[in-house]
Scaffold this active site. Structure first.
Site, short mmCIF file in Angstrom:
data_model
loop_
_atom_site.label_atom_id
_atom_site.label_comp_id
_atom_site.label_asym_id
_atom_site.label_seq_id
_atom_site.Cartn_x
_atom_site.Cartn_y
_atom_site.Cartn_z
N LYS A 1 -47.50 -39.92 -116.31
CA LYS A 1 -46.63 -40.54 -116.73
C LYS A 1 -45.16 -40.25 -116.60
CE LYS A 1 -45.42 -43.45 -120.82
NZ LYS A 1 -45.98 -43.82 -122.37
N SER B 1 -47.16 -48.69 -123.07
CA SER B 1 -45.98 -48.51 -122.20
C SER B 1 -46.57 -47.56 -120.99
CB SER B 1 -44.83 -47.43 -122.93
OG SER B 1 -45.35 -46.04 -123.35
N SER C 1 -49.82 -46.77 -126.58
CA SER C 1 -49.46 -46.88 -125.22
C SER C 1 -50.36 -46.32 -124.23
CB SER C 1 -48.24 -46.03 -125.09
OG SER C 1 -47.02 -46.97 -125.35
#
Ligand code: GLN
Length: 485
Positions: A75, A150, A174
């Site tokens: 990420k 996310s 997330s």
């Protein structure tokens, strides 16, 4: 094996080929690169990757290490030295990390090759990856839908076989929620289990890094590599790290699983409920006992989370002022103008909303009414879980009340978006661990949409939820299904 087949393999399968020297690590990177070129135009999971650096590392990879030669995507909030780390934000669009995060160091020490920086909601604020300032990410099962968020880029890439595995972060859901919506396995470790050094902070009392993978075993393998004490992160627990793959094969006889009665609420999608009911029966047939438990303060968790997370974010994001990091507004007339315009131009609307909310709940007139009260209710939520874990070994629930929603469907109403984490954010408030695994599909508009089952365990009980998840996974076929090209 043809190189084009490599990206669809999981870590275990790839490892066997690498160790038998049937495949060289370099071929895996090349095959992934081809796959990204082929499908990422449609998915939009990658923000950047450094192909040359990955090839160089592949050439000297030791395939006998625990993750030897395995590429792992990150990420874009996790620092990899000399690579971009945008956090999905315009304010960091041109920023490059100057050191490796501890998790990246640990992955490298285990032989893995960091490859790819993945799209995300700006500063990890969101549940659909639509808050990214860079691009949209599409759900590989239905391109008109969100992958969750996310960590949506990480989840979508693993689901679309554009990454073998990935790391995400989970502050309120997330990792688990995008894992559920994209049909992969995602673990939020216990608070403090994994170092956050080199991770851009969102809400420091909640953030954790964890793996998104194709299988439970892959997830356990990565956790064994990344967990453990780090003197660079004072919140990181100094506790021994077990081999999380060691007890996966144990059966579930005598295991007590709690079903929180507050979680089977109205508003859960009927197909999600049916899939979770089916999973409960399956777990029973494997020897587990299902008992009803109560988490009486569940109703307050979204409110408490959005007070505490925004308060912490408002403090953490103060560092982005145009002086030291990233974007700087041009021709400021004075310092205040520099701060104001840098932040005004650099942050997106959701991040601004959070900073304003967070500043408000911390302001002197409202601190007691909001922030302090939320801290007290957080303690009650923590106690709910502690009491439940006196009676049961783990908790079982849906991960998300609904399958993947349409792109654009919830963007106009932030509250609707916040409700996407209704079953996950209490786990962050309590600091416990939780995993989402595939447990079926909903059929919507003729498309199959993955459904996730959440298993939550008490602090530092990752080995147990891995064991339950593995037993369930091995007795079902859900994880073998792939989205159609
Ligand atoms: N969706 C939640 C939020 O917007 C959780 C995000 C996260 O876990 N990073 O804050």
């Amino acid at each position: 094996m043809s190189p084009a087949a490599l990206p669809a393999l999981n870590i275990g399968e790839l490892q066997a080929l690498l160790r038998r020297r049937e495949v060289a690590p370099k071929m895996v990177i090349e095959a992934l690169h081809d796959r990204i070129t082929e499908v990422d135009g449609k998915i939009g999971a990658y923000l950047s990757f450094d192909f040359e650096a990955a090839i160089k590392e592949a050439e000297k990879a030791d395939v006998n290490l625990p993750l030897g030669g395995i590429p792992i995507a990150l990420k874009d909030i996790i620092s990899v030295a000399r690579q971009p780390c945008t956090c999905g934000s315009k304010i960091l669009a041109n920023y490059k990390a100057i050191y490796d995060a501890t998790v990246v160091k640990k992955l490298r020490a285990a032989g893995a090759i960091p490859f790819g920086k993945m799209n995300m909601d700006e500063f990890a604020m969101g549940s659909s990856t639509e808050n990214s300032s860079m691009q949209l990410t599409h759900n590989p099962w239905d391109l008109s839908r969100v992958p969750g968020g996310s960590s949506g880029g990480s989840a979508a890439a693993v689901a679309a076989d554009q990454a073998i595995a990935a790391l995400g972060t989970d502050t309120g859901g997330s990792i688990r929620q995008p894992a559920a919506l994209s049909g992969v396995v995602g673990l939020k470790p216990t608070y403090g289990r994994v170092s956050r050094f080199g991770l851009t902070a969102f809400a420091s009392s909640l953030d954790q890094v964890g793996p998104l993978t194709k299988t439970v075993r892959d997830n356990a393998l990565i956790m064994t590599a990344i967990a453990g004490h780090d003197p660079e992160d004072t919140t990181c627990l100094d506790q021994p790290v077990p081999d999380y793959t060691a007890n996966l094969e144990r059966d579930l006889k005598g295991m007590r699983l709690g079903l929180p009665k507050e979680y089977m609420i109205e508003g859960i999608d009927a197909q999600v409920k049916a899939a979770v009911d089916g999973a409960l029966m399956q777990l029973q047939s494997l020897g587990a006992e299902i008992v009803e438990v109560s988490l009486p303060h569940t109703d307050y968790s979204i409110a408490v989370y959005y007070i505490l997370a925004t308060a912490e974010a408002s403090a953490n994001l103060a560092r982005f002022d145009g002086v030291r990091y990233g974007y700087r507004a041009e021709n400021p007339i004075d310092l205040l103008d520099l701060y104001g315009r840098t932040r005004g131009e650099g942050f997106g609307p959701e991040v601004k909303r959070r900073i304003i909310l967070g500043t408000y709940v911390l302001s002197s007139g409202y601190y007691d009414a909001y922030y302090l009260r939320a801290q007290k209710v957080r303690e009650l939520i923590r106690q709910d879980f502690a009491k439940a874990f006196e009676k049961v070994d783990a908790l079982v629930s849906p991960t998300s009340p609904v399958p993947a929603f349409k792109i654009g469907e919830r963007t106009a109403d932030p509250l609707q978006m916040y409700l996407a984490d209704i079953f996950t954010n209490a786990g962050n408030l309590a600091g416990i661990c939780g995993i989402s695994i595939p447990c079926g599909f909903a059929k919507v508009d003729g498309k199959k949409l993955p459904i996730g089952l959440q298993l939550q365990g008490k602090a530092l009980d990752e080995a147990r939820i891995f064991q339950i998840a593995y037993a369930y996974e091995q007795s079902t076929e859900w994880h073998k299904e792939k989205p159609k090209a």
